[in-house]
Every structure is written in C-alpha cells, then in structure tokens.
Write a protein that holds these residues in place. Structure first.
Motif, PDB file in Angstrom:
ATOM      1  N   THR A 218     -28.073  -5.992   0.338  1.00  0.00           N
ATOM      2  CA  THR A 218     -26.687  -6.137   0.780  1.00  0.00           C
ATOM      3  C   THR A 218     -26.154  -7.520   0.433  1.00  0.00           C
ATOM      4  O   THR A 218     -26.918  -8.445   0.120  1.00  0.00           O
ATOM      5  N   ALA A 219     -24.832  -7.663   0.537  1.00  0.00           N
ATOM      6  CA  ALA A 219     -24.204  -8.954   0.249  1.00  0.00           C
ATOM      7  C   ALA A 219     -24.718 -10.031   1.196  1.00  0.00           C
ATOM      8  O   ALA A 219     -24.934 -11.186   0.795  1.00  0.00           O
ATOM      9  N   GLN A 220     -24.933  -9.665   2.456  1.00  0.00           N
ATOM     10  CA  GLN A 220     -25.424 -10.636   3.431  1.00  0.00           C
ATOM     11  C   GLN A 220     -26.847 -11.060   3.097  1.00  0.00           C
ATOM     12  O   GLN A 220     -27.201 -12.244   3.196  1.00  0.00           O
ATOM     13  N   GLN A 221     -27.683 -10.100   2.687  1.00  0.00           N
ATOM     14  CA  GLN A 221     -29.046 -10.435   2.280  1.00  0.00           C
ATOM     15  C   GLN A 221     -29.052 -11.362   1.076  1.00  0.00           C
ATOM     16  O   GLN A 221     -29.819 -12.328   1.028  1.00  0.00           O
ATOM     17  N   LEU A 222     -28.188 -11.083   0.111  1.00  0.00           N
ATOM     18  CA  LEU A 222     -28.098 -11.937  -1.065  1.00  0.00           C
ATOM     19  C   LEU A 222     -27.759 -13.367  -0.673  1.00  0.00           C
ATOM     20  O   LEU A 222     -28.353 -14.328  -1.174  1.00  0.00           O
ATOM     21  N   SER A 223     -26.816 -13.490   0.245  1.00  0.00           N
ATOM     22  CA  SER A 223     -26.411 -14.822   0.692  1.00  0.00           C
ATOM     23  C   SER A 223     -27.558 -15.527   1.401  1.00  0.00           C
ATOM     24  O   SER A 223     -27.837 -16.710   1.150  1.00  0.00           O
ATOM     25  N   PRO A 246     -28.293 -13.623  -8.658  1.00  0.00           N
ATOM     26  CA  PRO A 246     -27.561 -14.265  -9.753  1.00  0.00           C
ATOM     27  C   PRO A 246     -26.981 -15.615  -9.310  1.00  0.00           C
ATOM     28  O   PRO A 246     -26.612 -15.802  -8.146  1.00  0.00           O
ATOM     29  N   ASP A 247     -26.969 -16.551 -10.228  1.00  0.00           N
ATOM     30  CA  ASP A 247     -26.391 -17.882  -9.987  1.00  0.00           C
ATOM     31  C   ASP A 247     -27.161 -18.694  -8.955  1.00  0.00           C
ATOM     32  O   ASP A 247     -26.654 -19.710  -8.470  1.00  0.00           O
ATOM     33  N   SER A 248     -28.374 -18.252  -8.607  1.00  0.00           N
ATOM     34  CA  SER A 248     -29.152 -19.007  -7.620  1.00  0.00           C
ATOM     35  C   SER A 248     -30.044 -20.049  -8.288  1.00  0.00           C
ATOM     36  O   SER A 248     -30.556 -20.942  -7.621  1.00  0.00           O
ATOM     37  N   GLY A 249     -30.245 -19.904  -9.577  1.00  0.00           N
ATOM     38  CA  GLY A 249     -31.146 -20.792 -10.291  1.00  0.00           C
ATOM     39  C   GLY A 249     -32.594 -20.349 -10.241  1.00  0.00           C
ATOM     40  O   GLY A 249     -33.460 -20.945 -10.891  1.00  0.00           O
ATOM     41  N   ALA A 250     -32.885 -19.285  -9.471  1.00  0.00           N
ATOM     42  CA  ALA A 250     -34.259 -18.783  -9.378  1.00  0.00           C
ATOM     43  C   ALA A 250     -34.622 -18.007 -10.641  1.00  0.00           C
ATOM     44  O   ALA A 250     -33.781 -17.307 -11.208  1.00  0.00           O
ATOM     45  N   ARG A 251     -35.874 -18.132 -11.049  1.00  0.00           N
ATOM     46  CA  ARG A 251     -36.347 -17.396 -12.222  1.00  0.00           C
ATOM     47  C   ARG A 251     -36.911 -16.050 -11.768  1.00  0.00           C
ATOM     48  O   ARG A 251     -37.818 -15.987 -10.948  1.00  0.00           O
TER      49      ARG A 251
END
Length: 283
Positions: A218-223, A246-251
């Motif tokens: 979910t969007a909340q989980q992503l955040s 996405p856009d988190s910088g995590a590989r």
C-alpha cells in the motif's frame, strides 16, 4: 506441457554446480530422466534404483514443483517426479492435466504446499494409495533442515538426510562468512525484504528493517518502508511487482526460491549469495 521426471542417483557429494521465493516452474517439453549431475535426454522411466549407500530404500515421490522436489531429494528420495514444469514463473497458475493427476496415484508420497490451488485435486487423485505430505516451503536454513529431517524420517532415509544436512551446514556457513566479508565498509547492510525472501537477508547477515507482502504494497507501507532508508530491497522474483521502493535509493535484489530441474536446493543459496554480493559491492 509435459511432466518433469527426475530420477535421482544416490547422494555421493554435494556441490553447487547449476541453479529467490514463492512459486516458479513452466512449460516444458518431453519428460526426461536426470541424474544428480543434471544430465538428461533419455525417456522417463517410472522405476528408480532401490536402496542407497547406507542400505536405505527410496520411495517413489511425486512433488508439485521443483521446490518440494528438492526437499525430497535432499531427504534421500531418488525417484522424484515433478508435476509443474520448471519454466512456469508462478507455479500456482499451473492447471494440472489428467496425466498429472494419474501420476499421483502411482506415488508412495505426494508432496505439496497449502498455497497451491491444485492441492485439493491432488488429494482427490491420490485417494488412499499415496501418503499426502504438506511441505513447509521456506528456504530459511533452520526450517529447511527441519523439513529435510522430517521427510527423511517418513521416507526411511534418515541417514541420507543427515548426511545432506551436514554438508548443507558446511556450505551455508561458508557462504555466510563470505557475504559478511563483503559488507560495505565492514557494516551489515540494512534491508527491506519480501516475506518469502527474508531468508536471504539471514544468509547475508543483513539487518532487516521492514518486510512486505505477500499482499500488494500500500501507499502507506511504501512511505513507512522508504522512511527506514534501507540499502537493499530483497524482492521475491516469483511474485515481483516492479520496483518496490522507487526513488528511495535502495538497490533492489531479485531472490529466487525454486531450484532448477536438477532439484539441487544448495544452488539456490549459492546463486542468492552471488547476487547479494554483487548488490552490496555495486557502486
């Protein structure tokens, strides 16, 4: 599609020659026989060699996928028939054919997982002739050893199962040590893991700061997960849904759970270790 028949020779030595979580296998060609080295080509046979180096008898096992089949092989079974072709990416999507169900009736044991929607069909097809065994499909090292020990006890191949576990411990320990030596700046990486890929974080000694799945994120989980600033996202290849953070910088690292057609479970760990090491050392 044709069933995959694998005849397994006695366990002489464990190697990592050929091969991240929930469901895999696919459309195949003709059935074939294969020895433990992975060679193939001859028509399938319904009979396997009896006994092994320890004087144990080996049962006829039908496994729904290569994952269950690999557990059976590790536990000492040498006559293993896999129903779902190895090329199917998401095994629960497979629709068993009448010939698949007929094979179940000839088995001593039928191995399946509860999340597979065709499990009930196999139960009906087996009737009272075969023993149905629900397998806990999880590549967590402790759970794997527990299942291999349990299956070895059911098959009457306890000695072979114990031998496999000894070799598994040695190989797993080596992979774990090598991955720790590859930690960036000597520190354990932080990771978010799909629930069925968390075993790979344990293999790498990574610090799991959050998990997701098997339901859609979910969007909340992503955040929330992005806020933990993980270095790695360990995703389940067989339930992949694109870029998780996405856009988190995590590989993001794809982890495979299912073995190849040779049913060598150890190669799953070796391949995961290679993938993890590359991800940790990527600039």
């Amino acid at each position: 599609m044709a069933r995959t028949r694998v005849r397994i020779t006695p366990l002489l030595a464990l190697s990592f020659g050929a091969a991240f979580l929930l469901t895999a296998t696919g459309c195949g060609g003709d059935s074939y026989t294969s020895d433990s080295s992975g060679s193939s080509g001859s028509p399938a046979s319904s009979s396997g060699a009896d006994g092994d180096a320890a004087g144990e008898d080996s049962p006829v096992v039908v496994a729904t996928t290569s994952w269950e089949g690999a557990f059976a092989k590790a536990a000492g079974a040498r006559d293993v028939e896999v129903i779902v072709p190895e090329s199917v990416q998401h095994a629960p999507d497979y629709d068993p054919k009448p010939s698949d169900l007929a094979a179940v009736a000839d088995a001593d044991f039928v191995l399946y997982a509860p999340f597979e929607p065709y499990a009930e069909k196999f139960k009906e097809a087996a009737g009272g002739a075969a023993e149905l065994v629900e397998v806990n499909l999880d590549n967590d090292a402790d759970k794997v050893k527990a299942e291999v020990t349990r299956l070895g006890g059911m098959f009457g191949t306890e000695a072979t199962a114990a031998e496999w576990i000894t070799s598994f411990d040695a190989e797993y320990g080596k992979l774990h040590k090598d991955l720790k030596s590859a930690w960036p700046d000597g520190k354990a990486p932080t990771a978010v893991a799909q629930v069925f890929a968390a075993w790979s974080a344990k293999l790498a000694g990574a610090q799991v700061v959050g998990t997701y799945g098997p339901e859609a994120v979910t969007a909340q989980q992503l955040s929330d997960l992005s806020g933990k600033k993980p270095q790695l996202v360990l995703d389940n290849v067989h339930m992949a849904a694109g870029t998780v953070l996405p856009d988190s910088g995590a590989r993001q690292v794809g982890i495979v759970n299912y073995p190849d057609e040779d049913l060598d479970l150890l190669t799953v760990y070796k391949n995961a270790a290679t993938t993890l090491e590359k991800a940790m050392n990527a600039s």
